[in-house]
Design a protein around this motif. Structure first.
Motif, PDB file in Angstrom:
ATOM      1  N   LEU A   1      -1.316  10.652  -0.342  1.00 52.85           N
ATOM      2  CA  LEU A   1      -2.077   9.897   1.289  1.00 52.85           C
ATOM      3  C   LEU A   1      -2.278  11.399   2.277  1.00 52.85           C
ATOM      4  O   LEU A   1      -3.314  11.039   3.027  1.00 52.85           O
ATOM      5  N   GLY A   2      -1.589  12.375   2.369  1.00 50.42           N
ATOM      6  CA  GLY A   2      -2.275  13.497   3.687  1.00 50.42           C
ATOM      7  C   GLY A   2      -1.118  13.428   4.012  1.00 50.42           C
ATOM      8  O   GLY A   2      -0.840  14.049   5.703  1.00 50.42           O
ATOM      9  N   CYS A   3       0.084  11.814   4.450  1.00 54.89           N
ATOM     10  CA  CYS A   3       0.389  11.690   5.592  1.00 54.89           C
ATOM     11  C   CYS A   3       1.709  10.675   5.143  1.00 54.89           C
ATOM     12  O   CYS A   3       1.777  10.626   3.836  1.00 54.89           O
ATOM     13  N   LYS A   4       3.125  10.649   6.155  1.00 59.17           N
ATOM     14  CA  LYS A   4       4.193  10.465   5.573  1.00 59.17           C
ATOM     15  C   LYS A   4       3.651   8.111   5.383  1.00 59.17           C
ATOM     16  O   LYS A   4       2.056   7.854   6.529  1.00 59.17           O
ATOM     17  N   PRO A   5       3.831   7.484   4.896  1.00 60.74           N
ATOM     18  CA  PRO A   5       3.366   6.076   5.296  1.00 60.74           C
ATOM     19  C   PRO A   5       3.472   5.486   6.580  1.00 60.74           C
ATOM     20  O   PRO A   5       2.881   4.231   7.495  1.00 60.74           O
ATOM     21  N   THR A   6       4.733   6.012   7.548  1.00 60.05           N
ATOM     22  CA  THR A   6       4.774   5.507   8.814  1.00 60.05           C
ATOM     23  C   THR A   6       3.946   6.282   9.346  1.00 60.05           C
ATOM     24  O   THR A   6       3.482   5.485  10.428  1.00 60.05           O
TER      25      THR A   6
ATOM     26  N   ARG B   1      -4.154   2.697   8.828  1.00 59.73           N
ATOM     27  CA  ARG B   1      -5.539   3.164   8.028  1.00 59.73           C
ATOM     28  C   ARG B   1      -5.160   2.060   6.539  1.00 59.73           C
ATOM     29  O   ARG B   1      -3.616   3.102   6.838  1.00 59.73           O
ATOM     30  N   LEU B   2      -5.867   2.488   6.023  1.00 60.63           N
ATOM     31  CA  LEU B   2      -5.342   2.252   4.726  1.00 60.63           C
ATOM     32  C   LEU B   2      -5.809   2.633   3.794  1.00 60.63           C
ATOM     33  O   LEU B   2      -6.480   3.781   3.839  1.00 60.63           O
ATOM     34  N   ALA B   3      -4.506   2.663   2.543  1.00 55.34           N
ATOM     35  CA  ALA B   3      -4.652   3.627   1.658  1.00 55.34           C
ATOM     36  C   ALA B   3      -6.424   3.639   0.565  1.00 55.34           C
ATOM     37  O   ALA B   3      -6.508   2.248   0.959  1.00 55.34           O
ATOM     38  N   ASP B   4      -7.072   4.328   0.508  1.00 54.31           N
ATOM     39  CA  ASP B   4      -8.615   4.143  -0.352  1.00 54.31           C
ATOM     40  C   ASP B   4      -7.840   4.421  -2.232  1.00 54.31           C
ATOM     41  O   ASP B   4      -7.697   5.125  -2.816  1.00 54.31           O
ATOM     42  N   PHE B   5      -9.055   4.380  -2.576  1.00 48.78           N
ATOM     43  CA  PHE B   5      -8.776   4.540  -4.242  1.00 48.78           C
ATOM     44  C   PHE B   5      -9.199   5.655  -4.811  1.00 48.78           C
ATOM     45  O   PHE B   5      -8.392   6.297  -5.809  1.00 48.78           O
ATOM     46  N   SER B   6      -9.891   7.183  -3.640  1.00 48.38           N
ATOM     47  CA  SER B   6      -8.819   8.191  -3.852  1.00 48.38           C
ATOM     48  C   SER B   6      -7.486   8.626  -3.928  1.00 48.38           C
ATOM     49  O   SER B   6      -7.217   9.522  -4.271  1.00 48.38           O
ATOM     50  N   ASP B   7      -6.676   7.577  -2.564  1.00 49.09           N
ATOM     51  CA  ASP B   7      -5.370   7.925  -2.265  1.00 49.09           C
ATOM     52  C   ASP B   7      -4.884   8.214  -3.993  1.00 49.09           C
ATOM     53  O   ASP B   7      -3.893   8.199  -4.065  1.00 49.09           O
ATOM     54  N   LEU B   8      -5.471   6.028  -4.133  1.00 51.89           N
ATOM     55  CA  LEU B   8      -4.648   5.978  -5.196  1.00 51.89           C
ATOM     56  C   LEU B   8      -5.129   6.555  -6.681  1.00 51.89           C
ATOM     57  O   LEU B   8      -4.007   6.484  -7.419  1.00 51.89           O
ATOM     58  N   ARG B   9      -5.718   7.580  -6.784  1.00 50.29           N
ATOM     59  CA  ARG B   9      -5.836   8.310  -7.640  1.00 50.29           C
ATOM     60  C   ARG B   9      -5.515   9.984  -7.365  1.00 50.29           C
ATOM     61  O   ARG B   9      -4.219   9.687  -9.213  1.00 50.29           O
ATOM     62  N   ARG B  10      -4.504   9.875  -5.932  1.00 50.63           N
ATOM     63  CA  ARG B  10      -3.723  11.112  -6.196  1.00 50.63           C
ATOM     64  C   ARG B  10      -2.872  10.656  -7.187  1.00 50.63           C
ATOM     65  O   ARG B  10      -2.149  11.233  -7.613  1.00 50.63           O
TER      66      ARG B  10
ATOM     67  N   ARG C   1      -7.621  -2.409 -10.881  1.00 51.92           N
ATOM     68  CA  ARG C   1      -7.430  -1.327 -10.236  1.00 51.92           C
ATOM     69  C   ARG C   1      -7.361  -1.675  -8.433  1.00 51.92           C
ATOM     70  O   ARG C   1      -6.940  -1.477  -7.996  1.00 51.92           O
ATOM     71  N   ALA C   2      -8.204  -2.745  -8.309  1.00 57.17           N
ATOM     72  CA  ALA C   2      -8.169  -3.233  -7.107  1.00 57.17           C
ATOM     73  C   ALA C   2      -6.843  -3.673  -6.590  1.00 57.17           C
ATOM     74  O   ALA C   2      -6.347  -3.786  -5.411  1.00 57.17           O
ATOM     75  N   LYS C   3      -6.456  -4.796  -7.005  1.00 55.99           N
ATOM     76  CA  LYS C   3      -5.355  -5.183  -7.374  1.00 55.99           C
ATOM     77  C   LYS C   3      -4.226  -4.119  -7.313  1.00 55.99           C
ATOM     78  O   LYS C   3      -3.222  -4.572  -6.315  1.00 55.99           O
ATOM     79  N   ALA C   4      -4.171  -2.948  -8.127  1.00 56.07           N
ATOM     80  CA  ALA C   4      -2.931  -1.692  -7.969  1.00 56.07           C
ATOM     81  C   ALA C   4      -3.530  -1.110  -6.051  1.00 56.07           C
ATOM     82  O   ALA C   4      -2.641  -1.081  -5.790  1.00 56.07           O
ATOM     83  N   LEU C   5      -5.130  -1.147  -5.994  1.00 57.50           N
ATOM     84  CA  LEU C   5      -4.958  -0.983  -4.404  1.00 57.50           C
ATOM     85  C   LEU C   5      -4.135  -1.976  -3.385  1.00 57.50           C
ATOM     86  O   LEU C   5      -3.752  -0.894  -2.271  1.00 57.50           O
ATOM     87  N   ALA C   6      -4.807  -2.635  -3.399  1.00 63.19           N
ATOM     88  CA  ALA C   6      -3.777  -4.093  -2.703  1.00 63.19           C
ATOM     89  C   ALA C   6      -2.510  -3.869  -2.090  1.00 63.19           C
ATOM     90  O   ALA C   6      -2.111  -3.495  -1.283  1.00 63.19           O
ATOM     91  N   LEU C   7      -1.962  -3.751  -4.063  1.00 63.23           N
ATOM     92  CA  LEU C   7      -0.020  -3.272  -3.609  1.00 63.23           C
ATOM     93  C   LEU C   7       0.018  -2.332  -3.251  1.00 63.23           C
ATOM     94  O   LEU C   7       1.354  -2.444  -2.458  1.00 63.23           O
ATOM     95  N   LEU C   8      -0.683  -1.379  -2.986  1.00 61.29           N
ATOM     96  CA  LEU C   8      -0.441  -0.084  -3.155  1.00 61.29           C
ATOM     97  C   LEU C   8      -0.371   0.032  -1.432  1.00 61.29           C
ATOM     98  O   LEU C   8       0.919   0.669  -0.673  1.00 61.29           O
ATOM     99  N   ASN C   9      -1.068  -0.589  -1.114  1.00 59.82           N
ATOM    100  CA  ASN C   9      -1.089  -0.243   0.696  1.00 59.82           C
ATOM    101  C   ASN C   9       0.162  -1.371   1.403  1.00 59.82           C
ATOM    102  O   ASN C   9       0.292  -1.479   2.036  1.00 59.82           O
ATOM    103  N   LYS C  10       0.574  -2.883   0.445  1.00 64.31           N
ATOM    104  CA  LYS C  10       1.706  -3.347   1.104  1.00 64.31           C
ATOM    105  C   LYS C  10       2.467  -2.740   1.126  1.00 64.31           C
ATOM    106  O   LYS C  10       3.907  -2.407   1.273  1.00 64.31           O
ATOM    107  N   VAL C  11       2.962  -1.851  -0.123  1.00 60.88           N
ATOM    108  CA  VAL C  11       4.153  -0.849  -0.701  1.00 60.88           C
ATOM    109  C   VAL C  11       3.935  -0.052   0.572  1.00 60.88           C
ATOM    110  O   VAL C  11       5.329   0.415   0.867  1.00 60.88           O
TER     111      VAL C  11
END
Length: 419
Positions: A11-16, A23-32, A108-118
């Motif tokens: 993400l380039g920063c801590k979750p907090t 801000r929400l993570a995007d697909f580039s964050d998920l790919r990394r 992929r879309a569900k993976a991104l949605a779950l990532l943002n919840k996590v």
């Protein structure tokens, strides 16, 4: 690289920080993140935790103590946070595994949605992770795992849960038809419990029977998963979260203890198996309080609880030293003496301090200690497979002990969470 570091690097920063920026993570964050997970060698990079009791909290959504539940904020139950007052820390099942699974399934879309919840949920416990009070376990044993199979077999259940599937599918008809159909349905559930060697609660109707079926199935899933993890990981401890799980754990230990070799550990005996419940004392009933993670961390640092944990550590060290040579009676008695003295001290301090506002001292804190005099070759080689059946499964758990090699007795613990 642990869960928090993986998120921070991707993400380039801590979750907090991400959450504070709305801000929400995007697909580039998920790919990394997926790239990091693919390249990371988790077990080689993680350092062993400090010695002590580390309760293992599962990922199952039905587990009400799961840190990362279905709600956006997670599921920070007060009773789970109370573990931090009594023990060295907690071990949570890695919540990013489901994200990776969705990605691998091309969802992929569900993976991104779950990532943002996590991300939001990890932000809630970030302080625990940074202080070394929360660690993560990435092992997810399937039902084909040998330890899980042995737990299920001990209760006469196969890995496809056929008995449970039938009852779950028949529930709607039993509920709608009522009468003799509902009575027969309840009788089937009574027989299921009897087949598993467990006492069935009173069933007044089909709804009660369905609830009892789900509770039993969930307890089997939870307990078998716990054994699947601890049989390969010596750095976390089995945790039972309700009365049914506690009784089923005891059933397994009874089966293990009643195998052909000696039933008790006494002075000078060899090849022994022993287990017993060790009461640590009681802690404030904080269920009615509005307790945040930061509250729990601050409360943990209070001298009352620091001294309590220190006494628990000393008492367990004494128990483990005395058990091989002095026998069960002496070891347990000395343990009880230390913890009773500590309980009196805590009550005295609480009456004279600000802790008196926390409510009654009403929540028991206990462990079950399991011990065996494993052959020296197992202790020296760290063998994780010992025979078959319940004896083999529990032997594998005990063989993962983190005590010094060459010790004559392997000892591990089960943590009780809830009544």
């Amino acid at each position: 690289m642990d869960v928090l570091n993986q998120l921070e690097e991707s993400l380039g920063c801590k979750p907090t920080v991400l959450v504070s920026r709305a801000r929400l993570a995007d697909f580039s964050d998920l790919r990394r993140l997926i790239g990091l997970r693919d390249s990371a060698s988790e077990k080689n990079n993680l350092r062993p935790p400090p010695p002590g009791i580390w309760p293992l909290i599962s990922h199952h959504h039905f587990n009400t103590h799961n840190f990362f539940g279905l709600t956006p904020k997670g599921n920070l139950k007060k009773r789970t946070l109370m573990l931090l007052l009594a023990h060295h820390g907690v071990v949570a099942s890695d919540p990013l595994i489901e994200v990776v699974q969705l990605w691998s399934a091309d969802r992929r879309a569900k993976a991104l949605a779950l990532l943002n919840k996590v991300i939001y949920q990890i932000a809630e416990v970030e302080s625990l992770i940074l202080k070394g009070l929360m660690r993560f376990e990435s092992h997810r044993p399937s039902f084909t795992d040998l330890a899980r199979q042995e737990v299920l077999a001990a209760f006469n259940v196969d890995t496809n849960f056929r008995q449970f599937t039938y009852l779950i599918e028949a529930y709607e008809a039993a509920q709608n038809e009522g009468g003799q159909f509902a009575i027969a349905y309840a009788q089937d559930v009574y027989e299921l419990y009897e087949n598993c060697g467990q006492d069935c609660p009173s069933l007044r109707n089909a709804s009660d029977a369905f609830t009892a079926t789900m509770n039993l199935g969930q307890a089997l899933i939870q307990l078998s998963w716990q054994f699947g993890v601890v049989s390969v990981n010596g750095y976390c401890d089995i945790t039972v979260t309700n009365g049914l799980e506690k009784r089923m754990f005891k059933s397994l230990m009874d089966k293990w203890k009643d195998r052909p070799i000696s039933l008790t550990m006494e002075k000078g005996q060899q090849n022994t198996r022993h287990f017993e419940r060790l009461l640590l004392g009681t802690l404030p009933n904080i269920d009615a309080m509005s307790l945040s993670v930061s509250d729990a961390v601050a409360l943990r640092k209070h001298r009352v609880f620091e001294e309590f944990r220190s006494t628990v550590t000393d008492a367990l060290d004494l128990y483990e030293r005395l058990l091989p040579d002095e026998g069960v009676g002496v070891a347990a008695a000395r343990f009880a003496e230390k913890m009773q003295a500590e309980s009196h001290r805590m009550q005295s301090v609480n009456h004279r301090s600000e802790l008196r506002t926390m409510g009654s001292l009403g929540i028991p804190v206990a462990l079950t200690a399991a011990a065996t005099s494993l052959p020296v070759e197992f202790m020296d080689n760290g063998a994780a497979t010992i025979g078959v059946g319940v004896a083999g499964m529990i032997g594998a758990w005990l063989a993962q002990t983190t005590r010094a090699k060459g010790e004559r007795v392997a000892i591990r613990y089960c943590v009780e969470l809830g009544r």
